[in-house]
Write an enzyme that holds these catalytic residues in place. Sequence first.
Site, PDB file in Angstrom:
ATOM      1  N   ASP A   8       0.868  -1.185   0.000  1.00 43.06           N
ATOM      2  CA  ASP A   8       0.000   0.000   0.000  1.00 43.06           C
ATOM      3  C   ASP A   8       0.909   1.241   0.000  1.00 43.06           C
ATOM      4  OD1 ASP A   8       0.985   0.294   2.583  1.00 43.06           O
ATOM      5  OD2 ASP A   8      -0.979   0.448   3.541  1.00 43.06           O
ATOM      6  N   CYS A  66       3.392  -2.937   4.084  1.00 39.06           N
ATOM      7  CA  CYS A  66       2.575  -1.766   4.402  1.00 39.06           C
ATOM      8  C   CYS A  66       3.430  -0.895   5.327  1.00 39.06           C
ATOM      9  CB  CYS A  66       1.214  -2.149   4.985  1.00 39.06           C
ATOM     10  SG  CYS A  66       1.262  -3.013   6.559  1.00 39.06           S
ATOM     11  N   GLY A  67       2.824   0.067   5.985  1.00 37.01           N
ATOM     12  CA  GLY A  67       3.645   0.971   6.790  1.00 37.01           C
ATOM     13  C   GLY A  67       4.384   0.249   7.901  1.00 37.01           C
ATOM     14  N   GLY A  69       3.772  -3.240   8.426  1.00 32.90           N
ATOM     15  CA  GLY A  69       3.778  -4.667   8.098  1.00 32.90           C
ATOM     16  C   GLY A  69       2.705  -5.432   8.851  1.00 32.90           C
ATOM     17  N   GLY A  71      -0.747  -4.789   9.222  1.00 37.66           N
ATOM     18  CA  GLY A  71      -1.980  -5.010   8.456  1.00 37.66           C
ATOM     19  C   GLY A  71      -1.768  -6.032   7.361  1.00 37.66           C
ATOM     20  N   ARG A 134       8.341 -33.109  13.219  1.00 41.69           N
ATOM     21  CA  ARG A 134       7.695 -32.264  14.234  1.00 41.69           C
ATOM     22  C   ARG A 134       7.111 -30.994  13.616  1.00 41.69           C
ATOM     23  NH1 ARG A 134      13.024 -31.374  14.382  1.00 41.69           N
ATOM     24  NH2 ARG A 134      13.848 -29.292  14.778  1.00 41.69           N
TER      25      ARG A 134
HETATM   26  C1  RB5 Z   1      -1.393   3.143   6.311  1.00 32.74           C
HETATM   27  O1  RB5 Z   1      -1.356   4.454   6.719  1.00 32.74           O
HETATM   28  C2  RB5 Z   1      -0.940   2.180   7.390  1.00 32.74           C
HETATM   29  O2  RB5 Z   1      -1.882   2.103   8.393  1.00 32.74           O
HETATM   30  C3  RB5 Z   1      -0.689   0.839   6.763  1.00 32.74           C
HETATM   31  O3  RB5 Z   1       0.267   0.965   5.767  1.00 32.74           O
HETATM   32  C4  RB5 Z   1      -0.139  -0.255   7.660  1.00 32.74           C
HETATM   33  O4  RB5 Z   1       0.875   0.226   8.492  1.00 32.74           O
HETATM   34  C5  RB5 Z   1      -1.109  -1.056   8.389  1.00 32.74           C
HETATM   35  O5  RB5 Z   1      -0.748  -1.979   9.111  1.00 32.74           O
END
Ligand code: RB5
Length: 149
Positions: A8, A66-67, A69, A71, A134
């Site tokens: 993103d 993402c910002g 990681g 999300g 395992r």
């Molecule tokens: C976007 O602003 C940010 O919330 C997204 O990139 C990420 O960090 C979510 O986990």
Amino acid sequence: MKIGIAADHGGFALKQVIHPFLTEAGHEVTDFGAYSENNKDDYPDFVVPLAKAVAGNEVERGIAICGSGVGAAIVANKVAGVRAALIHDHFSAHQGVEDDDMNLLCLGGRVTGNMAAEELILAFLKARFTGAERHLRRLQKVEQLEHKH
Ligand code: RB5
């Protein structure tokens, strides 16, 4: 290796760095977007198509950014067959594959610098699942959850 990448706006700048890094290392890279930086975009719109490609074996490994990681890891693990983790250290980058068959690496574009990200990616891509009994047993328990829930 066939590798899918996605990010993103929070991970866009790092994705633009790792794409040529992977191509120059000889990998076949599929970019699931975003294709331009847009502060209003949402990470599931890029990470879910990547996660589905990993689960469907269209790509062997995935890298989602993402910002933070966080999300990316949360949404990627909603797709059955995906074993994603947010990685900050070299040990976990390879041990996550060797023991847990991690197939999707998540990075925080606002947390991990470019060179550190490249080292984590190299460790992730070089690593192979050991297939030890395992670890297979533990993975079977994870897979059972995917079928039940
Ligand atoms: C976007 O602003 C940010 O919330 C997204 O990139 C990420 O960090 C979510 O986990």
